[in-house]
Design a protein around this motif. Structure first.
Motif, mmCIF file in Angstrom:
data_model
loop_
_atom_site.group_PDB
_atom_site.id
_atom_site.type_symbol
_atom_site.label_atom_id
_atom_site.label_comp_id
_atom_site.label_asym_id
_atom_site.label_seq_id
_atom_site.Cartn_x
_atom_site.Cartn_y
_atom_site.Cartn_z
ATOM 1 N N ILE A 175 1.139 -1.310 0.100
ATOM 2 C CA ILE A 175 -0.023 -0.168 0.345
ATOM 3 C C ILE A 175 0.763 1.448 -0.061
ATOM 4 C CG2 ILE A 175 -1.725 1.205 1.304
ATOM 5 C CD1 ILE A 175 -2.049 -1.855 2.290
ATOM 6 N N VAL A 176 0.745 1.909 -1.098
ATOM 7 C CA VAL A 176 1.381 3.208 -1.029
ATOM 8 C C VAL A 176 0.413 4.100 -0.709
ATOM 9 C CG1 VAL A 176 2.861 3.281 -2.543
ATOM 10 C CG2 VAL A 176 0.978 3.549 -3.237
ATOM 11 N N ASP A 177 0.547 4.587 0.660
ATOM 12 C CA ASP A 177 -0.202 6.874 1.323
ATOM 13 C C ASP A 177 0.390 7.900 0.803
ATOM 14 O OD1 ASP A 177 2.020 7.508 3.163
ATOM 15 O OD2 ASP A 177 1.062 6.158 4.227
ATOM 16 N N HIS A 178 -0.997 8.355 0.956
ATOM 17 C CA HIS A 178 -0.692 9.921 0.460
ATOM 18 C C HIS A 178 -1.408 10.809 1.166
ATOM 19 C CE1 HIS A 178 -0.355 13.552 -1.414
ATOM 20 N NE2 HIS A 178 -1.414 13.879 -1.329
ATOM 21 N N TYR A 199 3.190 8.887 9.862
ATOM 22 C CA TYR A 199 2.420 7.126 9.966
ATOM 23 C C TYR A 199 0.381 6.950 10.681
ATOM 24 C CZ TYR A 199 2.950 3.115 12.517
ATOM 25 O OH TYR A 199 3.097 1.637 13.474
ATOM 26 N N VAL A 200 0.335 8.037 10.102
ATOM 27 C CA VAL A 200 -1.459 7.844 10.570
ATOM 28 C C VAL A 200 -2.050 7.495 9.917
ATOM 29 C CG1 VAL A 200 -2.007 10.244 9.102
ATOM 30 C CG2 VAL A 200 -3.215 9.338 10.836
ATOM 31 N N LEU A 201 -1.778 7.161 8.354
ATOM 32 C CA LEU A 201 -2.117 5.351 8.023
ATOM 33 C C LEU A 201 -1.348 4.748 7.104
ATOM 34 C CD1 LEU A 201 -2.926 8.122 4.365
ATOM 35 C CD2 LEU A 201 -5.178 7.484 6.444
ATOM 36 N N ALA A 202 -0.040 5.010 7.449
ATOM 37 C CA ALA A 202 0.424 3.362 7.741
ATOM 38 C C ALA A 202 0.324 2.987 8.931
ATOM 39 C CB ALA A 202 1.730 3.854 8.191
ATOM 40 N N GLY A 203 -0.134 3.298 10.006
ATOM 41 C CA GLY A 203 -0.583 2.663 11.432
ATOM 42 C C GLY A 203 -1.978 1.861 11.513
ATOM 43 N N MET A 204 -2.572 2.207 10.354
ATOM 44 C CA MET A 204 -3.985 1.305 10.158
ATOM 45 C C MET A 204 -3.342 0.237 9.143
ATOM 46 S SD MET A 204 -6.404 4.383 8.895
ATOM 47 C CE MET A 204 -6.915 6.140 9.591
ATOM 48 N N VAL A 205 -2.718 0.213 8.153
ATOM 49 C CA VAL A 205 -2.538 -0.231 7.025
ATOM 50 C C VAL A 205 -1.640 -1.635 8.367
ATOM 51 C CG1 VAL A 205 -0.646 -1.102 5.420
ATOM 52 C CG2 VAL A 205 -2.180 1.689 5.503
ATOM 53 N N GLU A 206 -0.822 -1.095 8.940
ATOM 54 C CA GLU A 206 -0.358 -2.404 9.839
ATOM 55 C C GLU A 206 -0.859 -3.371 10.602
ATOM 56 O OE1 GLU A 206 3.152 -0.491 11.956
ATOM 57 O OE2 GLU A 206 4.503 0.101 9.682
ATOM 58 N N ALA A 207 -1.981 -2.135 10.763
ATOM 59 C CA ALA A 207 -2.752 -2.995 12.320
ATOM 60 C C ALA A 207 -3.750 -3.744 11.525
ATOM 61 C CB ALA A 207 -3.691 -1.907 12.733
ATOM 62 N N TRP A 208 -4.098 -3.326 10.055
ATOM 63 C CA TRP A 208 -5.196 -4.412 9.717
ATOM 64 C C TRP A 208 -4.193 -5.357 8.679
ATOM 65 C CZ3 TRP A 208 -7.943 0.618 8.595
ATOM 66 C CH2 TRP A 208 -8.843 1.308 8.917
ATOM 67 N N GLY A 210 -1.706 -4.995 6.526
ATOM 68 C CA GLY A 210 -1.007 -4.220 5.158
ATOM 69 C C GLY A 210 0.516 -3.766 5.364
ATOM 70 N N GLU A 211 1.176 -4.159 3.880
ATOM 71 C CA GLU A 211 2.558 -3.093 3.977
ATOM 72 C C GLU A 211 2.612 -1.442 3.513
ATOM 73 O OE1 GLU A 211 7.440 -4.375 2.297
ATOM 74 O OE2 GLU A 211 4.832 -5.749 1.566
ATOM 75 N N THR A 212 3.073 -1.192 4.000
ATOM 76 C CA THR A 212 3.503 0.557 3.605
ATOM 77 C C THR A 212 4.658 0.419 2.587
ATOM 78 O OG1 THR A 212 1.708 1.146 5.063
ATOM 79 C CG2 THR A 212 3.536 2.768 3.660
ATOM 80 N N ILE A 213 4.932 1.045 1.819
ATOM 81 C CA ILE A 213 5.912 1.094 0.321
ATOM 82 C C ILE A 213 6.677 2.795 1.014
ATOM 83 C CG2 ILE A 213 6.902 0.834 -1.918
ATOM 84 C CD1 ILE A 213 5.155 -0.917 -1.276
ATOM 85 N N ASP A 214 7.216 3.074 1.361
ATOM 86 C CA ASP A 214 8.230 4.373 1.666
ATOM 87 C C ASP A 214 8.533 4.475 -0.206
ATOM 88 O OD1 ASP A 214 8.915 5.857 2.704
ATOM 89 O OD2 ASP A 214 10.065 5.858 4.246
ATOM 90 N N PRO A 254 1.990 -1.141 -6.824
ATOM 91 C CA PRO A 254 1.408 -1.536 -5.278
ATOM 92 C C PRO A 254 -0.112 -1.697 -5.664
ATOM 93 C CG PRO A 254 1.053 0.854 -6.325
ATOM 94 C CD PRO A 254 2.321 0.123 -7.127
ATOM 95 N N ASP A 255 -0.834 -2.849 -4.335
ATOM 96 C CA ASP A 255 -2.024 -2.997 -4.185
ATOM 97 C C ASP A 255 -3.162 -1.288 -4.427
ATOM 98 O OD1 ASP A 255 -1.529 -5.340 -5.036
ATOM 99 O OD2 ASP A 255 0.193 -5.137 -2.532
ATOM 100 N N PHE A 256 -3.299 -0.551 -3.614
ATOM 101 C CA PHE A 256 -3.702 0.500 -3.666
ATOM 102 C C PHE A 256 -3.091 1.414 -3.179
ATOM 103 C CE2 PHE A 256 -5.570 -1.195 0.147
ATOM 104 C CZ PHE A 256 -5.405 -0.115 1.029
ATOM 105 N N ILE A 257 -3.940 2.739 -3.590
ATOM 106 C CA ILE A 257 -3.236 3.942 -2.936
ATOM 107 C C ILE A 257 -4.337 4.358 -1.893
ATOM 108 C CG2 ILE A 257 -2.975 6.472 -3.139
ATOM 109 C CD1 ILE A 257 -2.392 5.359 -6.095
ATOM 110 N N ILE A 258 -4.104 4.861 -0.958
ATOM 111 C CA ILE A 258 -5.064 5.509 0.465
ATOM 112 C C ILE A 258 -4.319 6.179 0.906
ATOM 113 C CG2 ILE A 258 -3.095 4.641 2.062
ATOM 114 C CD1 ILE A 258 -6.615 4.362 2.746
ATOM 115 N N THR A 259 -5.037 7.597 1.052
ATOM 116 C CA THR A 259 -5.353 8.747 1.207
ATOM 117 C C THR A 259 -6.034 9.263 2.518
ATOM 118 O OG1 THR A 259 -7.218 8.807 0.072
ATOM 119 C CG2 THR A 259 -5.337 9.002 -1.574
ATOM 120 N N ASN A 260 -4.912 10.414 2.934
ATOM 121 C CA ASN A 260 -6.060 11.353 3.795
ATOM 122 C C ASN A 260 -6.498 12.201 3.342
ATOM 123 O OD1 ASN A 260 -5.729 11.294 7.139
ATOM 124 N ND2 ASN A 260 -3.374 12.622 6.580
ATOM 125 N N CYS A 261 -5.951 13.205 2.720
ATOM 126 C CA CYS A 261 -6.804 14.279 2.093
ATOM 127 C C CYS A 261 -8.613 13.843 2.245
ATOM 128 C CB CYS A 261 -6.689 15.250 1.140
ATOM 129 S SG CYS A 261 -5.420 16.609 1.777
#
Ligand code: SF4
Ligand code: SF4
Lengths: 358, 236
Positions: A175-178, A199-208, A210-214, A254-261
């Motif tokens: 997962i790639v976050d923005h 880490y706000v989105l990466a924390g969710m990804v890890e807890a559920w 997935g793996e975050t790509i930096d 990436p399998d998907f993009i996760i966003t905050n805004c």
């Protein structure tokens, strides 16, 4: 255990996030483009997490997009923000949670400005009273709605129906976050993980699961730029910035993009559509575009919400490849139906986005 | 000569945004605007720290101050606590107050922003409002938006929204008593005056350019500022 490296840096940016009793401030952009996400957020908070959340009909836009398009002066924006705080005060709440990053950044900046230039706070109080006879308290706690989901990520994990895992291979989803510039670039200490190690989105990804790509351009702007997107003459600014991000994430498949805004998922989704239509180019593995999710949509999927209740049919990039990977139960025939199965026809599906027998 | 530099210095954003710039160029390296426009936040900051009034006047009339996207990436990275993005905000405000914004192609675009975002705020209580968004103006909204646009009430209702309805909820109708408060705030704080200023100077400019400008979104001046982009903006 002593924390080292990035973990130690994240530790410095563990902001305080209220536990309960939230005043919810809706986002203009999210309501327009990802309405299902706001609906899901309320359901998750109230039904899954049993939190008290006030959904007020009386609050308005914070004017943020107008402020950053430079048509609304600072004094006006400060006073509109003060009115929203006054509504929170009136409703008996102290924890203000905006659903928008532009708002969150602006609220943070305004509160800081009021601290550093106390005369601006006094002036705002006078303006608000003169215009509306209202008074207001400052929030005790200000957090973006993603901070709330982040705070309860382990509780959500405990209730999860699905994991962020490719069930066919057992591989954690990549997962790639923005994060969205205004979440923490202005005041890094106000965002979980700061601006450099968000880490706000990466924390969710890890807890559920997935793996975050930096990826290299993880922190680059999506290219909204306010006037740079809104005015057609400037729009290549916006497209260029998103494209830079797509090119930077592409090698990691990436399998998907996760966003905050609220706005970023729109740009991540729609600029992929524009590039697919104009250049016949897609950035995901296997000749597919990369699905884009809001964090509410990701939480909703993990909790087993129906993808069409979440509004995933309102995206331009098809979401089905992700649903298949996670083996989420869904009914393709219901994708474009209205309430009670009302037939609403179907959008035209772009050639590169056709999925299965569309 | 009017002291534009002093006026600029009164803006708290200018005070916050300008410290001693060491010309390191970090802001330029990470600036998304510098990648696509003939724009350099380092040069802008350096120009301002000379406190030269004539130069400020020139800036207020220039395209240069309209290239930034206000992403604030420069705030995080500047080693000396300068914020070129905040300096830009202060310059844009003064450029509109003085009417200089109509002297540049990019500055003239403020009329579009006032007549869209600006008016939606006061009319609906939202910065953007779905019923006004169409692929004719925003083609990248995409095929899916054409479908949404054709079935707007149904699609929004399906996902739990309250488009145009009373009570709380997604895209609810914001009641007139709340919109009246918003308008009163705009009147008391200079928001209304800002909108009028943008209209006034735009009308003057349209006349000067020999272009028709009425109250609609469909006239020569309005369409020109929305669509035209001089390629020189991107020449480095
Ligand atoms: S990063 Fe700061 S110090 Fe360096 S050039 Fe930009 S404004 Fe000046
Ligand atoms: S705020 Fe403006 S100057 Fe600063 S990095 Fe963003 S676009 Fe560049």
């Amino acid at each position: 255990m002593e924390q080292t490296g990035k973990k130690a840096i994240w530790q410095e940016y563990q902001k305080e996030i209220a536990e309960d009793k939230y005043y919810y401030a809706r986002s203009c952009i999210r309501q327009n483009f990802f309405p299902g996400s706001e609906h899901a957020f309320l359901n998750i908070l109230r039904n899954n997490l049993k939190k008290d959340l006030h959904d007020d009909a009386k609050h308005t836009t914070c004017t943020g997009i107008g402020y950053h398009s430079d048509v609304v002066p600072m004094e006006t924006t400060m006073t509109v923000v003060a009115r929203n705080f006054s509504l929170m005060t009136e409703a008996g709440y102290q924890n203000y949670i905006p659903s928008c990053i532009t708002s969150f950044g602006l609220y943070t900046e305004i509160i800081e400005t009021w601290k550093h230039f106390p005369e601006t706070l006094e002036k705002t109080r006078d303006f608000l009273f003169k215009a509306t006879k209202r008074t207001f308290d400052l929030p005790n706690n200000l957090a973006h709605t993603s901070d709330i989901i982040y705070k309860f990520r382990h509780e959500i994990a405990a209730m999860a129906k699905y994991k962020l895992v490719d069930v066919h291979t057992g591989r954690p989803l990549r997962i790639v976050d923005h994060i969205g510039c205004h979440y923490s670039k202005m005041f890094p200490e106000k965002g979980v993980g700061g601006a450099e190690y968000p880490y706000v989105l990466a924390g969710m990804v890890e807890a559920w699961g997935g793996e975050t790509i930096d990826y290299p351009e993880r922190r680059h702007c999506c290219g909204f730029g306010f006037r740079q997107y809104l005015v057609k003459a400037n729009r290549s600014y916006s497209l260029s910035a998103s494209r830079k991000k797509f090119e930077s994430m592409q090698p990691y498949e990436p399998d998907f993009i996760i966003t905050n805004c609220p706005g970023c998922p729109y740009f991540m989704d729609r600029w992929q559509y524009v590039i697919a239509e104009t250049e016949h180019k897609v950035y995901g593995a296997g000749g597919k575009a990369i699905p884009v999710l809001t964090y509410e949509e990701m939480a909703g999927l993990v909790l087993g919400y129906n993808p069409w209740d979440l509004g995933l049919q309102m995206h331009q990039v098809p979401i089905e490849p992700l649903l298949e990977k996670m083996r989420i139960a869904y009914n393709p025939a219901e994708k474009y139906l209205g309430v009670n199965g009302k037939d609403l026809g179907k959008p035209v599906i772009p050639e590169l986005f056709k999925y299965q027998d569309e | 000569m009017t002291d534009y530099f002093s006026q600029l210095s009164e803006d708290v954003r200018f005070q916050e945004g300008l410290n001693a710039c060491i010309n390191c160029g970090t802001c330029t390296a990470i600036c998304p605007a510098a990648e696509v426009y003939d724009y350099d936040p380092r040069i802008l900051t350096d120009m301002l720290q000379t406190r030269n009034n004539e130069m400020v006047e020139e800036l207020l009339k220039s395209d240069m101050i309209w290239y930034c996207g206000e992403c604030m990436s420069c705030k995080t990275r500047c080693p000396r606590n300068n914020v070129p993005g905040l300096l830009v905000i202060a310059l844009r405000n003064l450029s509109q107050k003085t009417g200089f914004f109509t002297e540049s192609e990019k500055g003239r675009q403020q009329l579009f922003l006032k007549r869209s975002i600006g008016e939606w705020i006061l009319n609906y209580g939202y910065c953007v409002y779905a019923p006004h968004l169409h692929t004719s103006m925003f083609p990248e909204l995409g095929d899916v938006w054409d479908w949404i646009d054709n079935h707007m009430d149904d699609v929004f209702t399906r996902v739990g929204a309250k488009l145009g309805k009373d009570g709380p909820g997604i895209l609810r109708k914001i009641q007139s008593e709340d919109l009246d408060e918003l308008k009163a705030i705009f009147d008391a704080t200079g928001g209304t005056e800002r909108y009028e200023t943008i209209e006034k100077y735009s009308a003057k400019k349209a006349k000067e350019m020999g272009l028709n400008l009425d109250e609609t979104h469909n006239n020569e001046y309005f369409l020109k500022i929305y669509n035209d982009n001089d390629k020189n903006h991107h020449e480095f």
